[in-house]
Design an enzyme around this catalytic site. Sequence first.
Site, mmCIF file in Angstrom:
data_model
loop_
_atom_site.group_PDB
_atom_site.id
_atom_site.type_symbol
_atom_site.label_atom_id
_atom_site.label_comp_id
_atom_site.label_asym_id
_atom_site.label_seq_id
_atom_site.Cartn_x
_atom_site.Cartn_y
_atom_site.Cartn_z
ATOM 1 N N LYS A 69 0.959 -1.649 0.021
ATOM 2 C CA LYS A 69 -0.053 -0.376 0.229
ATOM 3 C C LYS A 69 0.610 0.764 0.174
ATOM 4 C CE LYS A 69 -4.186 -1.856 1.909
ATOM 5 N NZ LYS A 69 -5.487 -1.218 2.687
ATOM 6 N N ASN A 154 -3.233 6.160 21.965
ATOM 7 C CA ASN A 154 -2.879 5.730 21.747
ATOM 8 C C ASN A 154 -1.901 5.193 22.899
ATOM 9 O OD1 ASN A 154 -1.609 3.774 18.943
ATOM 10 N ND2 ASN A 154 -0.160 5.591 19.325
#
Length: 282
Positions: A69, A154
């Site tokens: 990707k 996160n």
Amino acid sequence: FMKYEGNIGIIGHPIGHSKSPVFQQVALDHHSIVEKFRAWDVSPDDLPEIMGHFKSDDFMAACVTLPHKINIIPYVDELTRTAKQVGAVNWVFKKNGNLVGHNTDCSGFIRSLKDQTGLDPQSKTVLVFGAGGACRAIIYGLKDSGAKKIIIANRTLVKAEQLVNDFSDYNTQISAIPLDKENIKNIVRDCQLIVNTTSIGMSGGPLPKDSPLYSENIPPGIVGYDIVYAPVETPFLKEVQKAGGTFGNGISMLVYQGIEGFEMATGLDAPVEKMFAAFNKV
């Protein structure tokens, strides 16, 4: 380029697990397009060679999955605005002889979210767990749909702060917080949507039994979405249910990103129901 045959397909490595050929073939057949949707197993070393094949006249499109990707970007002639912002390509199309890299994970996620949960992210406050590659497409999709506030939680705060820098603008307020329970407990009360983009709760992952949040801290009436789709009901989605919330998972995101790709590749309307039926059979 004898090694590669066909003009539409998916590239990845390994590729044996991909369900794309099954539901994409149904769409090609539906429109009487005489092509076989291929699964090309392409190692990173072979990427230049297949990109040469994609330059051939009859090439239509390729879906792009791991590990290509990002490393496919230097091989395309142009990137769409979405692909540029996300920093990843999951479809390559031919346009006026050029190879164009695009990303339909963003719009695929939004279609999946609306379809499964009925939630439109416009002017909503969203909590997102994780700050990896998959997260970028989710944030772009939310932003593009008019989300008002996005809070990224996160473990490594620096990674979340990087996303804030990349995506913040005057339309969408984006902030980063550490993934700690006390902090999140207070923030989640003001959210209408929680999206998990981490591998927490993924079967075969490092924490298959865990959830980033538990029901006692989830407000009832919230929408929870997990981009992990193995298992179909992750520990996080079970906790959302327990709290009385609505939930969706990444399975239909996978199909919708393919539907958007098919429509862009062919200029035709995808037979959505047929594609889902074929996918669900596998």
